[in-house]
Scaffold this active site. Sequence first.
Site, PDB file in Angstrom:
ATOM      1  N   HIS A 157       5.919  -9.219  -5.063  1.00 39.45           N
ATOM      2  CA  HIS A 157       6.520  -8.522  -3.915  1.00 39.45           C
ATOM      3  C   HIS A 157       5.491  -8.143  -2.842  1.00 39.45           C
ATOM      4  CE1 HIS A 157       5.540  -4.717  -6.281  1.00 39.45           C
ATOM      5  NE2 HIS A 157       5.209  -4.331  -5.055  1.00 39.45           N
ATOM      6  N   ASP A 187       7.361 -10.737 -11.418  1.00 35.96           N
ATOM      7  CA  ASP A 187       6.762 -10.057 -10.264  1.00 35.96           C
ATOM      8  C   ASP A 187       5.258 -10.313 -10.188  1.00 35.96           C
ATOM      9  OD1 ASP A 187       6.692  -8.621  -7.924  1.00 35.96           O
ATOM     10  OD2 ASP A 187       6.580  -6.659  -8.915  1.00 35.96           O
ATOM     11  N   SER A 297       0.257  -1.420  -5.521  1.00 42.01           N
ATOM     12  CA  SER A 297       0.901  -2.584  -6.129  1.00 42.01           C
ATOM     13  C   SER A 297      -0.045  -3.776  -6.156  1.00 42.01           C
ATOM     14  CB  SER A 297       2.163  -2.965  -5.352  1.00 42.01           C
ATOM     15  OG  SER A 297       3.166  -1.990  -5.521  1.00 42.01           O
TER      16      SER A 297
END
Length: 353
Positions: A157, A187, A297
């Site tokens: 993402h 992911d 992230s």
Amino acid sequence: MTDFQEQQPQPYYPPRPPYDPTTPITTEPGTTIWPSGGHVPPPPVEPPVAVAAAPAPGARRRARRGVGLMAAVAIAAAAIGGGTATLVQQLTADTPATASSAVNGTTVSASSKGTVAGVAAAVSPAIVEISASSNAGQSTGSGVIITSDGEIVTNNHVISGASSVSVRLSDGKTYRAAVVGTDPDKDLALIKLQGASGLRKATLGDSSKVRVGEEVVAIGSPEGLTGTVTSGIVSALDRDVTVAKDDDGGQDRQQQYDPRQGWPFEFGGQQFNGDTGSSKTTYKAIQTDASLNPGNSGGALINMNGEIIGINSAMYSPSSSSGSTAGSVGLGFAIPIDTVKADLDSLRAGGDN
């Protein structure tokens, strides 16, 4: 008649030996006569009885202090090692130590292994900041260098739908990067720096050995603050975390994504940081209370040996009624590094690209 007084006969006294007041006269066994006179029988002979004199109060206090000192030195010797153990032997020996038996001083290891500072110094050069530009704008995330020529693992993402990707190293150098492969189901994504070599790469650990309660360190670029280090513990294992898959190339998802809140995810039947949409995937995650914020992230979750045990992927940052975020509340999740290692060959082959 003549007065004549008859002379009475005088008693005979035999001559006495010369007087010596310091020499007794012994007449028979067991009887001693001293010149001063008197009969003194010999004292009865009894076996001596050893009677320990009661120590004075001050002596007892000093003794207690001595015992306490010996105990303290003995404990220190057990903790420190041979040098201090020699000191204990010298203090408790019957003979004093000589000057030739000097006690070697202990040395504190210069290694900082096992400390947050040591982990940060060792691993920070392998953590990068990723800026991804798309039609929806620009987002910031983190990544982990896994080869010296610039292969970097990050979250899908972070780069999904990006038209260009740039990477900033810990020393400030900036590179262009190309997307090698993506795996929306996990992911995960793999990107490669253009023209890079001789980079510091991270050591990938073994997430199957991770235990709840272990201390961990997180490094990333929250809110664009490159190389931010936080620490905490492993709070739980095998948490089911659900995130958007971005099967459509990420365009719609990027338009809904608010980088100030963090990537939307689901946990325990609830949605956090927004709507995850209809296309999503679930993976088993490591839960940590190390502070994670938007921008972490794709960064690293690291054990105290400096090994990567997870890729940080989701964190909860609650919003107030005004729409601003409250920051980390100690609820973060990372993709286990064993999942990453198992997926590397697929990512290098292009993955789902």
